[in-house]
Design an enzyme around this catalytic site. Structure first.
Site: not given
Ligand code: FRU
Length: 678
Positions: A54
């Protein structure tokens, strides 16, 4: 080779007069030779090396656009999360900076956001300058492994040197966990209208909104979303912001929300909601609310292969996780399991999430086109789920949605007719959501249509997830970027040095349509600074095939088409016979993207199992199509951004040609330009 004095004089004059040829030999501007790893994007952001997911902490401050990202610097697969960091002055050229946030004793640093605390409400600024405040989720792996449910909570960090170094706040966490297992991904904004800081975060199947005066102490305000949109997967990465409807003074609030799995074409995707926020509660706009509703599952008749009502039958069972017999009631420490049929189902929670196990079906011959079944539990397909093996190859796989609800899934297995196959149900995941549920495996002539909660999607491609918008962008612009991948296969895509890229940055606007207000996403305007030579296409009736200029390292196309019937498409091809196709089918009134023969696809059964489709939202007789092709991705912005489709692909050799094809009659190309991109 140096210039002779005469030539130098002539060059200067040439610049002034625009003449002087043929004495000066014209040479193309030399381009530096840069070597790229295969599939490395040319004009999309990607990490220098190792794993990225992300986008995080996006904030504009003093001429710099900051982009942080979920990063694991020790591997090309997901692991203990850090925040990687890059800055840009134009959102296109990025400078990589050192890792900004490291995991600490409170846990890994999951997704979150950053703001400029202009008034120094937090008191964390220095020398009269506003601090940058990042708010993120701490994910405690120890608590998770111990089977706790409160292992995610929110923390902050601050920077007084333009984001170069960060200090974690000493009184973290600032929002403790209220007893919710999935409780993460904080997005903070300054709510000018109600003079408060707001924080939205995802809590499994809904969002929670909090308020603060100083970014340090937070008060819970409200929930939204249990009744609206899709809950086929876990809710993640919300964003909340006000926006003015284009061409009016009308103010709305937008809630972006990512879910995984369960997006329109499978796996991870982002839905959104249009509504109002009164300072406490987000309420859906009444016109927008009409887009929702539930369509009940339709289960075609078929042959039952296994329903586990009278034991494991001839299945070969290993390990402890599936117990001594199929489960007939929820196990200790397991909340209510829903969606199984009859009395019994397979449940790998015997011994909790830490237990592992495997079940192998007796071999069978595929005689019907579909395998329909119920599945629920964890979603990490690398570690658990159900797989179909044909000819020693895993050709299909599925898992749950990180919840204890079994949902229908259909596998189209028509291409394996007559072949011998085996099912493998396994659980090697010993962490959170380390269990799986399976029931009612049927062979049928039609696909089951699962229970469908309707949603409105930001992007219909498979590869735009967890995106949110920049804070503090100049001119009240709402600029968005997403992670250009999908949890269905992100960890196994065929790149070796690094994994994943971001989408192009996009400007979000709210426009009125026949269906009510909808978001339009368009590439940010200064992307045009990447354009090199432009090539105008001949206007006129569309021939069955028209070769288009194409530049493997970056191509942008803008087409205006008049299509009342038939279908057009753009097909990319290379010398190996691999192709990728993106187009529009007037009969279905939908755009489509087909990467099934685009090269490397067998790293994941979910990558190229079907075409991806996207509805057209207008009936304008002129269809505007804006496309960006990088070496490993396509982004479609159709009808001024009303329909988006983002997909990645991995040809064994970069695509070299593009052909515009048309099947039908009366279609015209009204206008068209193709650019090579720098
Ligand atoms: C989304 C996610 C979020 C989390 C992050 C962990 O892709 O699952 O919910 O904070 O990635 O890397």
């Amino acid at each position: 080779m140096g210039f002779k004095p005469k030539q130098i004089a002539c060059l200067c004059l040439g610049i002034m007069l625009g003449s002087c040829q043929p004495e000066v030999e014209k040479k193309p501007t030399p381009t530096p030779v840069v070597s790229y790893e295969q599939h490395r994007p040319r004009f999309h952001f990607s990490p220098p090396s190792q794993w990225m997911n992300d986008p995080n902490g996006m904030v504009y401050y003093e001429g710099e656009w900051h982009l942080f990202y979920q990063h694991y610097p020790d591997s090309t697969v997901w692991g203990p999360m850090h925040w990687g960091h890059a800055v840009s002055s134009d959102l296109i050229h990025w400078e990589h900076l050192p890792i900004a946030l490291y995991p600490d004793k409170l846990g890994y640093i999951f997704s979150g956001s950053a703001v400029v605390d202009h008034q120094n409400t937090s008191g964390l600024g220095q020398n009269g300058n506003p601090p940058l405040i990042a708010m993120f989720t701490y994910h405690d792996p120890v608590g998770e492994k111990a089977g706790d449910i409160d292992f995610q909570y929110q923390g902050i960090a601050y920077s007084n040197d333009k984001g170069r170094t960060w200090t974690k706040y000493e009184n973290n966490p600032v929002i403790p966990n209220p007893g919710i297992r999935d409780f993460r991904d904080t997005k903070v904004i300054w709510d000018e209208e109600h003079q408060q800081w707001l924080c939205v975060l995802a809590a499994w199947d809904h969002i929670k909104i909090y308020r603060s005066d100083n970014l340090l102490e937070w008060t819970y305000l409200s929930d939204f979303g249990k009744e609206w949109g899709s809950h086929a997967g876990v809710w993640e990465c919300p964003d909340l912001f006000p926006i003015t409807l284009s061409g009016s003074q009308k103010r709305y609030w937008i809630l972006l929300l990512s879910i995984n799995p369960g997006s329109s074409n499978g796996g991870s995707g982002t839905q959104y909601f249009v509504g109002q926020f009164d300072g406490t509660t987000f309420t859906l706009d009444s016109t927008f609310a009409q887009a929702f509703g539930t369509e009940e599952a339709q289960i075609p008749a078929g042959t039952k292969f296994a329903d586990f009502e009278s034991g494991f039958g001839e299945w070969d069972v290993r390990g402890e996780a599936f117990g001594a017999a199929p489960t007939t009631s929820t196990l200790p420490n397991q909340e209510g399991v829903q969606g199984y049929l009859g009395q019994a189902w397979l449940n790998s929670f015997h011994g909790g999430d830490g237990a592992t196990g495997e079940l192998l079906s007796p071999p069978f011959t595929i005689e019907r086109d579909f395998i329909n079944f119920l599945i629920g539990g964890g979603n990490d397909k690398l570690k658990l789920g159900m797989e179909l093996w044909v000819d020693s190859r895993m050709v299909r796989n599925a898992a749950g949605g990180n919840n204890d609800k079994l949902n229908w899934i259909a596998w189209d297995v028509s291409e394996y007719q007559g072949m011998t196959a085996q099912l493998r149900i396994f659980d090697t995941n010993i962490g959170g959501w380390g269990h799986i549920h399976v029931d009612q495996i049927m062979f049928a002539d039609e696909a089951v249509r699962p229970n469908l909660e309707k949603a409105v999607w930001l992007d219909y491609g498979r590869d735009n997830y967890a995106g949110v918008s920049w804070d503090n962008a100049p001119n009240d612009e709402r600029i968005f970027i997403g992670w250009m991948s999908n949890w269905d296969y992100a960890q196994v895509v065929p790149t070796e040095e690094w994994r994943s890229a971001m989408t192009l940055p996009r400007t979000l606007t709210l426009v009125e349509t026949g269906l009510g207000p909808r978001l339009a996403s368009n590439p940010i305007s200064n992307l045009s600074s990447l354009r090199q030579a432009s090539h105008k296409l001949p206007a006129g009736p569309l021939p069955p095939a028209l070769e288009l200029p194409f530049f493997p390292e970056g191509t942008e196309m803008m087409l205006e088409l008049g299509i009342e019937e038939g279908a057009w498409s753009i097909e990319l091809a290379n010398s190996l016979g691999e192709t990728y196709e993106i187009g529009y089918d007037a009969g279905q009134n939908q755009f489509y993207s087909d990467r099934r023969t685009s090269g490397k696809t067998d790293f994941s059964a979910a990558f190229a199992e079907k075409m991806h489709v996207a509805p057209r939202l207008t009936s304008d007789t002129t269809m505007k199509v804006h496309l960006f092709f990088d070496v490993a991705s396509v982004e479609l912005f159709a009808d001024d951004g009303l329909t988006n489709l983002t997909d990645i692909f991995f040809p064994n050799e970069d695509f070299l040609t593009a052909t515009l094809r048309y099947q039908g009659s009366g279609g015209t190309l009204k206008k068209g330009t193709v650019w090579s991109l720098r």
